[in-house]
Design a protein around this motif. Structure first.
Motif, PDB file in Angstrom:
ATOM      1  N   TYR A 193       0.834  -1.203   0.000  1.00 60.83           N
ATOM      2  CA  TYR A 193       0.000   0.000   0.000  1.00 60.83           C
ATOM      3  C   TYR A 193       0.872   1.258   0.000  1.00 60.83           C
ATOM      4  CZ  TYR A 193      -3.364   3.495   1.661  1.00 60.83           C
ATOM      5  OH  TYR A 193      -4.136   4.632   1.801  1.00 60.83           O
ATOM      6  N   GLN A 194       1.860   1.306   0.893  1.00 65.35           N
ATOM      7  CA  GLN A 194       2.717   2.487   0.988  1.00 65.35           C
ATOM      8  C   GLN A 194       3.526   2.681  -0.290  1.00 65.35           C
ATOM      9  OE1 GLN A 194       2.288   4.639   3.134  1.00 65.35           O
ATOM     10  NE2 GLN A 194       1.452   3.654   4.960  1.00 65.35           N
ATOM     11  N   HIS A 195       3.982   1.589  -0.877  1.00 69.20           N
ATOM     12  CA  HIS A 195       4.733   1.674  -2.139  1.00 69.20           C
ATOM     13  C   HIS A 195       3.858   2.260  -3.246  1.00 69.20           C
ATOM     14  CE1 HIS A 195       7.471   0.511  -5.379  1.00 69.20           C
ATOM     15  NE2 HIS A 195       6.434  -0.067  -5.986  1.00 69.20           N
ATOM     16  N   TYR A 196       2.657   1.765  -3.357  1.00 72.14           N
ATOM     17  CA  TYR A 196       1.744   2.271  -4.379  1.00 72.14           C
ATOM     18  C   TYR A 196       1.459   3.761  -4.181  1.00 72.14           C
ATOM     19  CZ  TYR A 196       0.278  -2.140  -6.655  1.00 72.14           C
ATOM     20  OH  TYR A 196       0.207  -3.289  -7.402  1.00 72.14           O
ATOM     21  N   LYS A 197       1.124   4.137  -2.965  1.00 72.80           N
ATOM     22  CA  LYS A 197       0.751   5.527  -2.727  1.00 72.80           C
ATOM     23  C   LYS A 197       1.944   6.456  -2.876  1.00 72.80           C
ATOM     24  CE  LYS A 197      -3.284   3.941  -1.979  1.00 72.80           C
ATOM     25  NZ  LYS A 197      -4.228   3.890  -3.121  1.00 72.80           N
ATOM     26  N   ALA A 198       3.128   6.012  -2.443  1.00 69.07           N
ATOM     27  CA  ALA A 198       4.322   6.856  -2.534  1.00 69.07           C
ATOM     28  C   ALA A 198       4.684   7.175  -3.979  1.00 69.07           C
ATOM     29  CB  ALA A 198       5.503   6.171  -1.844  1.00 69.07           C
ATOM     30  N   HIS A 199       4.353   6.256  -4.885  1.00 72.45           N
ATOM     31  CA  HIS A 199       4.728   6.444  -6.280  1.00 72.45           C
ATOM     32  C   HIS A 199       3.545   6.790  -7.177  1.00 72.45           C
ATOM     33  CE1 HIS A 199       8.886   5.233  -5.609  1.00 72.45           C
ATOM     34  NE2 HIS A 199       8.416   4.288  -4.813  1.00 72.45           N
ATOM     35  N   GLY A 200       2.422   7.117  -6.577  1.00 69.65           N
ATOM     36  CA  GLY A 200       1.268   7.549  -7.364  1.00 69.65           C
ATOM     37  C   GLY A 200       0.678   6.471  -8.245  1.00 69.65           C
ATOM     38  N   ILE A 201       0.836   5.212  -7.854  1.00 74.54           N
ATOM     39  CA  ILE A 201       0.279   4.097  -8.635  1.00 74.54           C
ATOM     40  C   ILE A 201      -1.231   4.045  -8.421  1.00 74.54           C
ATOM     41  CG2 ILE A 201       0.246   1.575  -8.825  1.00 74.54           C
ATOM     42  CD1 ILE A 201       3.267   1.692  -7.995  1.00 74.54           C
ATOM     43  N   VAL A 259      -5.566  -1.259  -3.767  1.00 75.15           N
ATOM     44  CA  VAL A 259      -5.140  -2.374  -2.927  1.00 75.15           C
ATOM     45  C   VAL A 259      -6.334  -2.847  -2.098  1.00 75.15           C
ATOM     46  CG1 VAL A 259      -3.581  -3.135  -1.098  1.00 75.15           C
ATOM     47  CG2 VAL A 259      -2.797  -1.439  -2.788  1.00 75.15           C
ATOM     48  N   MET A 260      -6.644  -4.141  -2.202  1.00 73.76           N
ATOM     49  CA  MET A 260      -7.733  -4.727  -1.423  1.00 73.76           C
ATOM     50  C   MET A 260      -7.179  -5.883  -0.590  1.00 73.76           C
ATOM     51  SD  MET A 260     -11.489  -6.173  -2.529  1.00 73.76           S
ATOM     52  CE  MET A 260     -10.916  -7.545  -3.560  1.00 73.76           C
ATOM     53  N   GLY A 261      -6.941  -5.635   0.703  1.00 76.71           N
ATOM     54  CA  GLY A 261      -6.484  -6.695   1.579  1.00 76.71           C
ATOM     55  C   GLY A 261      -7.495  -7.831   1.625  1.00 76.71           C
ATOM     56  N   VAL A 278      -2.277   5.498   5.708  1.00 77.99           N
ATOM     57  CA  VAL A 278      -2.487   6.797   5.086  1.00 77.99           C
ATOM     58  C   VAL A 278      -1.475   6.922   3.968  1.00 77.99           C
ATOM     59  CG1 VAL A 278      -2.546   9.296   5.396  1.00 77.99           C
ATOM     60  CG2 VAL A 278      -3.233   7.795   7.281  1.00 77.99           C
ATOM     61  N   GLY A 279      -1.914   7.288   2.793  1.00 76.88           N
ATOM     62  CA  GLY A 279      -1.005   7.425   1.664  1.00 76.88           C
ATOM     63  C   GLY A 279       0.018   8.514   1.912  1.00 76.88           C
ATOM     64  N   SER A 280       1.290   8.232   1.621  1.00 77.16           N
ATOM     65  CA  SER A 280       2.351   9.211   1.812  1.00 77.16           C
ATOM     66  C   SER A 280       2.488  10.114   0.594  1.00 77.16           C
ATOM     67  CB  SER A 280       3.676   8.488   2.085  1.00 77.16           C
ATOM     68  OG  SER A 280       3.994   7.630   0.997  1.00 77.16           O
ATOM     69  N   THR A 281       3.322  11.127   0.722  1.00 76.54           N
ATOM     70  CA  THR A 281       3.568  12.057  -0.384  1.00 76.54           C
ATOM     71  C   THR A 281       4.218  11.309  -1.538  1.00 76.54           C
ATOM     72  OG1 THR A 281       3.911  13.814   1.212  1.00 76.54           O
ATOM     73  CG2 THR A 281       4.679  14.221  -1.036  1.00 76.54           C
ATOM     74  N   GLU A 282       3.808  11.640  -2.730  1.00 72.36           N
ATOM     75  CA  GLU A 282       4.361  10.945  -3.886  1.00 72.36           C
ATOM     76  C   GLU A 282       5.864  11.163  -4.005  1.00 72.36           C
ATOM     77  OE1 GLU A 282       2.438  11.600  -7.579  1.00 72.36           O
ATOM     78  OE2 GLU A 282       0.422  11.291  -6.785  1.00 72.36           O
TER      79      GLU A 282
END
Length: 324
Positions: free
Chosen positions: A211-219, A223-225, A265-269
């Motif tokens: 999740y964090q990887h996706y949000k950090a890179h704007g993917i 994500v559905m756990g 929480v999604g991080s900054t891209e």
């Protein structure tokens, strides 16, 4: 009156029912629902679904088809019919899985996905309410790439590590379903551990990392756990885009009144581009991760077995009609 954990969770996360049990879906009224061969087989054994099975079998065109082919066609029709019934109870989408035996065949997966959508269209269901569910093999991900390029939305399941997640992002799939409980089960057995505190739960940590990887890179892939063993696992991922939850855990969440905090929480891209993963790298990283490679293959085999059980059930139930 205290607010249930389920209602609190819904503030940040789309709750999805991981079930083909129509009564449970009617009770919890999730936005979306997911199915898999094991759930379809379980639903087929319920007496209240006998009429649905009979109608599915009645629609099979016997002309020129072998007995096995007729049963396989009936399974596809039954799977879609259950999806149609689920869609009557929810406002969102249902995930319908491609036959797991096709997981290593890109062309066959694409073909089967389009056949399932054609069946849905026969019953008046548009493709925007369907997610085609495909195992996260390299071949399955490439099939999803093709389908997504044609506007067919996919849910990549049996996902256990970052290599699979990155390949799915490269393919621009709509949604991935990283598993939680099966990862926990694997590590408990492999390491001889009876219990992990939730903050060290390897399944929870895996989904958080993706999740964090996706949000950090704007993917944009959601994500559905999935595959939960406890309420604590579910709440540890509060804030994930979606969570697909079995009825017994949904019931527990309605009775739980603890205060739920948002955990994800999604991080900054990031400004750093993510390099696409090629087939050789994908296979190498999967091979070097025994947890992911074993669970992926074991999951595929389990879904194949569930479909075979359904095949046997239908063959037994309609023995007279098949011999006619």
């Amino acid at each position: 009156m205290s607010t249930s954990a389920l209602d609190q969770l819904k503030q940040w996360t789309t709750v999805v029912a991981d079930s083909s049990d129509l009564d449970a879906i009617a009770k919890f009224r999730p936005l979306d629902a997911t199915t898999n061969p094991s759930l379809i087989t379980a639903a087929a054994k319920q007496i209240e679904n006998r009429a649905l099975i009979e109608s599915a079998f009645a629609e099979v065109d016997a002309t020129g088809l072998s007995t096995d082919a007729r049963i396989e066609a009936a399974i596809d029709i039954l799977t879609v019919k259950l999806g149609v019934e689920i869609l009557k109870l929810i406002d969102g989408r249902v995930s319908t899985e491609v036959d797991a035996s096709l997981s290593y065949d890109t062309a066959a997966t694409v073909k089967k996905a389009k056949e399932l959508l054609a069946l849905y269209a026969r019953y008046g269901i548009s493709s925007d309410r369907i997610l085609i569910k495909i195992a996260s093999t390299w071949e399955g991900i490439q099939a999803a790439r093709i389908l997504e390029s044609e506007g067919i939305h996919c849910n990549l399941t049996l996902l256990f590590n970052m290599a699979q997640a990155q390949a799915c992002a490269d393919a621009e799939v709509t949604l991935i379903s990283p598993f939680v409980g099966r990862i926990l089960d694997w590590y408990k057995k492999a390491e001889g551990v009876e219990h992990y505190p939730i903050e060290k739960d390897p399944g929870v940590l895996s989904v958080k990392a993706i999740y964090q990887h996706y949000k950090a890179h704007g993917i944009q892939t959601q994500v559905m756990g999935a595959s939960f063993r406890s309420i604590d696992q579910v709440l540890a991922l509060a804030g994930c885009d979606l969570l697909t939850i079995a009825p017994q855990l949904l019931e527990g969440l309605t009775q739980d009144t603890r205060k739920v905090e948002r955990a994800l929480v999604g991080s900054t891209e990031s400004t750093q581009a993510v390099e696409a993963i090629d087939e050789a790298t994908f296979r190498e990283r999967l091979e070097l991760d025994p947890m992911a490679s074993q669970l992926l293959q074991g999951g595929i085999e389990g879904f194949i077995q569930a479909r075979e059980q359904l095949h046997t059930l239908l063959a037994t139930t309609f023995a007279d009609a098949l011999s006619a």
